[in-house]
Design an enzyme around this catalytic site. Structure first.
Site, PDB file in Angstrom:
ATOM      1  N   ASP A  73       0.865  -0.982  -0.021  1.00  0.00           N
ATOM      2  CA  ASP A  73      -0.057   0.252  -0.054  1.00  0.00           C
ATOM      3  C   ASP A  73       0.835   1.261   0.039  1.00  0.00           C
ATOM      4  O   ASP A  73       0.483   2.245   0.423  1.00  0.00           O
ATOM      5  CB  ASP A  73      -0.911   0.068   1.448  1.00  0.00           C
ATOM      6  CG  ASP A  73      -0.072  -0.118   2.466  1.00  0.00           C
ATOM      7  OD1 ASP A  73       0.911  -0.397   2.736  1.00  0.00           O
ATOM      8  OD2 ASP A  73      -0.836   0.268   3.571  1.00  0.00           O
ATOM      9  N   GLU A 140      -2.899  -0.161  -3.447  1.00  0.00           N
ATOM     10  CA  GLU A 140      -4.126  -0.619  -2.674  1.00  0.00           C
ATOM     11  C   GLU A 140      -5.384   0.402  -2.764  1.00  0.00           C
ATOM     12  O   GLU A 140      -5.034   1.616  -2.754  1.00  0.00           O
ATOM     13  CB  GLU A 140      -3.839  -0.744  -1.295  1.00  0.00           C
ATOM     14  CG  GLU A 140      -4.839  -1.183  -0.463  1.00  0.00           C
ATOM     15  CD  GLU A 140      -4.745  -1.245   1.054  1.00  0.00           C
ATOM     16  OE1 GLU A 140      -4.458  -2.068   1.780  1.00  0.00           O
ATOM     17  OE2 GLU A 140      -4.966  -0.183   2.036  1.00  0.00           O
ATOM     18  N   THR A 153     -11.689   6.755  10.040  1.00  0.00           N
ATOM     19  CA  THR A 153     -11.071   7.973  10.296  1.00  0.00           C
ATOM     20  C   THR A 153     -10.693   8.320  11.764  1.00  0.00           C
ATOM     21  O   THR A 153      -9.469   8.361  12.112  1.00  0.00           O
ATOM     22  CB  THR A 153     -11.434   9.428   9.371  1.00  0.00           C
ATOM     23  OG1 THR A 153     -11.773   8.902   8.080  1.00  0.00           O
ATOM     24  CG2 THR A 153     -10.622  10.532   9.533  1.00  0.00           C
ATOM     25  N   HIS A 156      -8.694   5.378  13.292  1.00  0.00           N
ATOM     26  CA  HIS A 156      -7.239   5.472  12.908  1.00  0.00           C
ATOM     27  C   HIS A 156      -6.471   6.514  13.855  1.00  0.00           C
ATOM     28  O   HIS A 156      -5.385   6.212  14.373  1.00  0.00           O
ATOM     29  CB  HIS A 156      -6.951   5.971  11.420  1.00  0.00           C
ATOM     30  CG  HIS A 156      -5.792   5.476  10.906  1.00  0.00           C
ATOM     31  ND1 HIS A 156      -4.728   6.238  10.763  1.00  0.00           N
ATOM     32  CD2 HIS A 156      -5.405   4.338  10.204  1.00  0.00           C
ATOM     33  CE1 HIS A 156      -3.850   5.811  10.189  1.00  0.00           C
ATOM     34  NE2 HIS A 156      -4.260   4.529   9.614  1.00  0.00           N
TER      35      HIS A 156
END
Ligand code: 0O2
Length: 272
Positions: A73, A140, A153, A156
């Protein structure tokens, strides 16, 4: 690794991200231009930060000579959809893209992560052109709804804050929030067709108005100001009625009028 070498390494990935974002945004535009509902709402891209690459290599024991093969990624694209059903439609679109070869897919909608994370991931091969020739890279693609993205979000950021030691009460709240997000997506899906109708209406109206205004502007070349003003006033009257059928009828009539004036102008030019 020296910073210059990192720059060289990341440069083709930056190109890949830019190209992929342009391509997906173009797909959104094509849908809108054809008055079609776009299953993609928004596209964002990023190149993984050096710190994040190093962290992943350390965590997974990846040696430098395996970096590009195993950190899949480095180039990341996120496609945000309105509804859960749109995710499948986006996957089908990507499957048809001849310049993107799917390496494998991870379905975190079915196999929800322990954290509550839901998303659909595709690892693809994508070729960019560099001065050293073509480079086949991995990227990715994460596909998720607006609601899933909201949750991911926030989660994370909290993961980053607590660096793997998230307190149980925060984890529990996030887990409850994930359940609420699942419910929200299902609720929104149940009114999907109504929302889509409303959005299609609005998109169709936007395209029609743009076309009509363009035609009126062109009329200034062939017709008198007084005539154009009359047509413009009629357009405002139809527009204010908020009736799509009337607007479509007006659009068709205006097309005929514009063609008529254009034909007259060509004939005059020919006779002169
Ligand atoms: P970034 O760039 O900060 O987003 P992993 O072992 O999870 O690091 P893996 O096994 O290569 O990575 O793939 P996986 O599990 O599909 O995760 C890849 C990316 O998906 C992550 O990138 C996240 O963006 C997202 N993701 C996966 N699991 C979670 C999760 O539980 N919560 C949130 N918020 N996102 C998740 P990175 O590595 O975090 O990098």
């Amino acid at each position: 690794m020296e910073i210059q070498l990192w720059r060289n390494l990341l440069s083709p990935y930056e190109l890949a991200v830019r190209e992929l974002v342009v391509k997906f945004n173009h797909i959104i535009r094509e849908h809108k231009e054809k008055d079609l509902y776009s299953p993609m709402e928004q596209v964002i891209g990023r190149v993984k930060s050096i710190a994040s690459i190093l962290e992943k290599m350390q965590r997974k024991g990846i040696p430098f000579d395996r970096l590009e093969a195993e950190v899949e990624d480095i180039a990341g694209i996120r496609i945000i959809c309105q509804f859960e059903e749109d995710i499948d439609a986006v996957v089908s679109i990507i499957q048809k893209c001849s310049d993107m070869e799917i390496k494998y897919e991870k379905n975190y909608l079915i196999n929800v992560k322990e954290s509550g994370y839901r998303s659909y991931h595709l690892i693809i091969y994508y070729t960019v052109q560099t001065i050293d020739g073509p480079r086949r890279l991995q990227a990715e693609i994460q596909i998720r709804t607006l609601a899933m993205n909201f949750w991911a979000t926030i989660e994370h950021s909290l993961q980053y804050k607590y660096k793997g030691n998230m307190p149980p009460h925060v984890r529990e709240r996030l887990s409850k929030a994930a359940a609420a997000i699942l419910l929200l997506d299902r609720e929104m899906s149940s009114v999907r067709s109504e929302i889509m109708d409303a959005q299609n209406f609005s998109q169709l109206q936007t395209n029609l108005v743009a076309d009509i205004l363009n035609n009126i502007e062109n009329l200034y070349k062939f017709s008198s100001k007084r005539e154009v003003k009359k047509i413009q006033d009629e357009f405002f009257r139809v527009y204010e009625s908020n009736n799509l059928q009337q607007l479509e009828r007006f659009h068709r009539q205006l097309d005929i009028i514009t063609e008529g004036y254009r034909a007259q102008a060509v004939t005059k030019e020919f006779m002169a």
